[in-house]
Design a protein around this motif. Sequence first.
Motif, PDB file in Angstrom:
ATOM      1  N   PHE A 161     -17.580  -5.614   7.746  1.00  0.00           N
ATOM      2  CA  PHE A 161     -16.435  -4.715   7.625  1.00  0.00           C
ATOM      3  C   PHE A 161     -16.430  -3.694   8.752  1.00  0.00           C
ATOM      4  O   PHE A 161     -15.369  -3.318   9.265  1.00  0.00           O
ATOM      5  N   HIS A 162     -17.600  -3.227   9.145  1.00  0.00           N
ATOM      6  CA  HIS A 162     -17.697  -2.289  10.264  1.00  0.00           C
ATOM      7  C   HIS A 162     -17.151  -2.923  11.538  1.00  0.00           C
ATOM      8  O   HIS A 162     -16.434  -2.267  12.315  1.00  0.00           O
ATOM      9  N   ILE A 163     -17.466  -4.187  11.760  1.00  0.00           N
ATOM     10  CA  ILE A 163     -16.971  -4.881  12.954  1.00  0.00           C
ATOM     11  C   ILE A 163     -15.463  -5.043  12.891  1.00  0.00           C
ATOM     12  O   ILE A 163     -14.754  -4.837  13.885  1.00  0.00           O
ATOM     13  N   VAL A 164     -14.950  -5.411  11.722  1.00  0.00           N
ATOM     14  CA  VAL A 164     -13.494  -5.528  11.552  1.00  0.00           C
ATOM     15  C   VAL A 164     -12.826  -4.187  11.862  1.00  0.00           C
ATOM     16  O   VAL A 164     -11.819  -4.123  12.586  1.00  0.00           O
ATOM     17  N   LYS A 165     -13.405  -3.118  11.338  1.00  0.00           N
ATOM     18  CA  LYS A 165     -12.860  -1.773  11.600  1.00  0.00           C
ATOM     19  C   LYS A 165     -12.926  -1.447  13.081  1.00  0.00           C
ATOM     20  O   LYS A 165     -11.960  -0.921  13.659  1.00  0.00           O
ATOM     21  N   ARG A 166     -14.029  -1.759  13.703  1.00  0.00           N
ATOM     22  CA  ARG A 166     -14.222  -1.447  15.122  1.00  0.00           C
ATOM     23  C   ARG A 166     -13.233  -2.192  16.007  1.00  0.00           C
ATOM     24  O   ARG A 166     -12.695  -1.642  16.972  1.00  0.00           O
ATOM     25  N   LEU A 167     -12.939  -3.438  15.663  1.00  0.00           N
ATOM     26  CA  LEU A 167     -12.055  -4.257  16.492  1.00  0.00           C
ATOM     27  C   LEU A 167     -10.586  -4.123  16.131  1.00  0.00           C
ATOM     28  O   LEU A 167      -9.715  -4.215  17.006  1.00  0.00           O
ATOM     29  N   PHE A 225     -26.644  -0.610   8.343  1.00  0.00           N
ATOM     30  CA  PHE A 225     -26.597  -1.292   9.630  1.00  0.00           C
ATOM     31  C   PHE A 225     -26.777  -0.277  10.739  1.00  0.00           C
ATOM     32  O   PHE A 225     -26.630   0.933  10.531  1.00  0.00           O
ATOM     33  N   VAL A 226     -27.104  -0.791  11.925  1.00  0.00           N
ATOM     34  CA  VAL A 226     -27.276   0.040  13.111  1.00  0.00           C
ATOM     35  C   VAL A 226     -26.434  -0.565  14.231  1.00  0.00           C
ATOM     36  O   VAL A 226     -26.649  -1.717  14.624  1.00  0.00           O
ATOM     37  N   ASP A 227     -25.483   0.203  14.742  1.00  0.00           N
ATOM     38  CA  ASP A 227     -24.588  -0.245  15.806  1.00  0.00           C
ATOM     39  C   ASP A 227     -25.099   0.303  17.131  1.00  0.00           C
ATOM     40  O   ASP A 227     -25.067   1.516  17.362  1.00  0.00           O
ATOM     41  N   GLU A 228     -25.558  -0.592  17.988  1.00  0.00           N
ATOM     42  CA  GLU A 228     -26.050  -0.207  19.312  1.00  0.00           C
ATOM     43  C   GLU A 228     -25.134  -0.742  20.415  1.00  0.00           C
ATOM     44  O   GLU A 228     -25.577  -1.094  21.507  1.00  0.00           O
ATOM     45  N   GLY A 229     -23.849  -0.788  20.114  1.00  0.00           N
ATOM     46  CA  GLY A 229     -22.886  -1.228  21.119  1.00  0.00           C
ATOM     47  C   GLY A 229     -22.661  -2.723  21.074  1.00  0.00           C
ATOM     48  O   GLY A 229     -21.847  -3.211  20.292  1.00  0.00           O
ATOM     49  N   ASN A 230     -23.396  -3.462  21.903  1.00  0.00           N
ATOM     50  CA  ASN A 230     -23.211  -4.916  21.913  1.00  0.00           C
ATOM     51  C   ASN A 230     -24.206  -5.642  21.008  1.00  0.00           C
ATOM     52  O   ASN A 230     -24.187  -6.865  20.936  1.00  0.00           O
ATOM     53  N   ILE A 231     -25.058  -4.888  20.310  1.00  0.00           N
ATOM     54  CA  ILE A 231     -25.959  -5.462  19.310  1.00  0.00           C
ATOM     55  C   ILE A 231     -25.864  -4.634  18.030  1.00  0.00           C
ATOM     56  O   ILE A 231     -25.956  -3.402  18.071  1.00  0.00           O
ATOM     57  N   ILE A 232     -25.656  -5.318  16.917  1.00  0.00           N
ATOM     58  CA  ILE A 232     -25.610  -4.650  15.617  1.00  0.00           C
ATOM     59  C   ILE A 232     -26.568  -5.366  14.684  1.00  0.00           C
ATOM     60  O   ILE A 232     -26.477  -6.587  14.506  1.00  0.00           O
ATOM     61  N   THR A 233     -27.504  -4.628  14.103  1.00  0.00           N
ATOM     62  CA  THR A 233     -28.411  -5.202  13.112  1.00  0.00           C
ATOM     63  C   THR A 233     -28.079  -4.623  11.744  1.00  0.00           C
ATOM     64  O   THR A 233     -27.631  -3.479  11.639  1.00  0.00           O
ATOM     65  N   VAL A 244      -6.887  -2.499   8.487  1.00  0.00           N
ATOM     66  CA  VAL A 244      -7.173  -3.925   8.340  1.00  0.00           C
ATOM     67  C   VAL A 244      -8.473  -4.121   7.558  1.00  0.00           C
ATOM     68  O   VAL A 244      -8.561  -4.975   6.668  1.00  0.00           O
ATOM     69  N   ALA A 245      -9.477  -3.313   7.859  1.00  0.00           N
ATOM     70  CA  ALA A 245     -10.751  -3.420   7.142  1.00  0.00           C
ATOM     71  C   ALA A 245     -10.579  -3.090   5.669  1.00  0.00           C
ATOM     72  O   ALA A 245     -11.134  -3.782   4.799  1.00  0.00           O
ATOM     73  N   ARG A 246      -9.828  -2.041   5.376  1.00  0.00           N
ATOM     74  CA  ARG A 246      -9.593  -1.670   3.964  1.00  0.00           C
ATOM     75  C   ARG A 246      -8.835  -2.761   3.226  1.00  0.00           C
ATOM     76  O   ARG A 246      -9.142  -3.075   2.064  1.00  0.00           O
ATOM     77  N   ASN A 247      -7.838  -3.346   3.857  1.00  0.00           N
ATOM     78  CA  ASN A 247      -7.060  -4.411   3.211  1.00  0.00           C
ATOM     79  C   ASN A 247      -7.936  -5.626   2.925  1.00  0.00           C
ATOM     80  O   ASN A 247      -7.788  -6.278   1.887  1.00  0.00           O
ATOM     81  N   THR A 248      -8.836  -5.927   3.841  1.00  0.00           N
ATOM     82  CA  THR A 248      -9.748  -7.058   3.642  1.00  0.00           C
ATOM     83  C   THR A 248     -10.692  -6.775   2.478  1.00  0.00           C
ATOM     84  O   THR A 248     -10.938  -7.646   1.627  1.00  0.00           O
ATOM     85  N   ALA A 249     -11.223  -5.551   2.432  1.00  0.00           N
ATOM     86  CA  ALA A 249     -12.122  -5.179   1.337  1.00  0.00           C
ATOM     87  C   ALA A 249     -11.403  -5.232  -0.001  1.00  0.00           C
ATOM     88  O   ALA A 249     -11.962  -5.688  -1.007  1.00  0.00           O
ATOM     89  N   LYS A 250     -10.142  -4.791  -0.019  1.00  0.00           N
ATOM     90  CA  LYS A 250      -9.361  -4.830  -1.260  1.00  0.00           C
ATOM     91  C   LYS A 250      -9.157  -6.271  -1.711  1.00  0.00           C
ATOM     92  O   LYS A 250      -9.272  -6.592  -2.897  1.00  0.00           O
ATOM     93  N   LEU A 251      -8.832  -7.150  -0.768  1.00  0.00           N
ATOM     94  CA  LEU A 251      -8.640  -8.562  -1.088  1.00  0.00           C
ATOM     95  C   LEU A 251      -9.890  -9.156  -1.708  1.00  0.00           C
ATOM     96  O   LEU A 251      -9.832  -9.943  -2.660  1.00  0.00           O
ATOM     97  N   MET A 252     -11.059  -8.755  -1.178  1.00  0.00           N
ATOM     98  CA  MET A 252     -12.330  -9.276  -1.669  1.00  0.00           C
ATOM     99  C   MET A 252     -12.850  -8.515  -2.883  1.00  0.00           C
ATOM    100  O   MET A 252     -13.883  -8.884  -3.437  1.00  0.00           O
TER     101      MET A 252
END
Length: 198
Positions: free
Chosen positions: A173-179, A153-161, A184-192
Motif C-alpha cells: 500500500f505504501h508503494i501504491v501511495k508513493r506511485l 517497513f523501511v523505505d530507503e528510496g530504491n529499496i524497501i524492506t 488510490v491507495a485508500r480505495n484499494t484498501a477499502k476494496l480489500m
Amino acid sequence: MNERQWRVGILLFDDVEVLDFAGPFEVFSVTEIENGQQPFVVKTVSEKGNIVIASNGVKVQPDYSFENIPRFDILIIPGGLGAREREIHNDNVIQWITNQMKTVQLMTSVCTGALLLAKAGLLKGRMATTHWASLERLNNEFPQVEVQREVKFVDEGNIITSAGISAGINMSFHIVKRLLGSEVARNTAKLMEYDIVI
C-alpha cells in the motif's frame, strides 16, 4: 493521473511463505485508477519456472523462469523457510537478485526476503527490517545493515524492506501511495477491506 503501467515481479521458491507473496500480489493486482485502468501488471518468477511448493503445501505455477523473464519495474523478494534456510545459500538466486537491482525501479522484500537482499550486498549501509524472529540474524550476519525494529517497513528510496508476513501488504500500500497517491491507495484498501491508515 499517471497512466503508465508498472511491471511487478514476485520471486517464488519452495517453502516460500504464502502471504509474503500473495498479499502484495493481491494489492497490486486489484489496484485501479480513475478510468478503471490497472496500473500494475503482476507476474511470478522462479529460478527454473517449475511448480513451486509454498509453505503448507500450496502449489503455484510461476509465470516465468530466470531465463525468460521480462524487465520488471518492481521486484518483490518474499521470505519463509525456503528463503532463510535454502535460497540464501543459492548462488544463482543471489546473483539474479544482484543483477535485477541494476534494472528495477524498486527492489523490495517481505519478511526474511531481506536476508537474500543482504546476502546480495544490497543493504550495506542501509536501514532495513525483517521478521522479528530474524532481526538478530540479520544484525549478526550482516553487521553493515542498520537493522530497524518495531516497524512495518523501511523505505530507503530504491529499496524497501518489510517486516513479517502481513507487513508486506502494508509495504505494498505504501508503494501504491508513493506511485499513485493516497486516494488510490485508500480505495484499494477499502476494496480489500484492509484496515490501514494511508
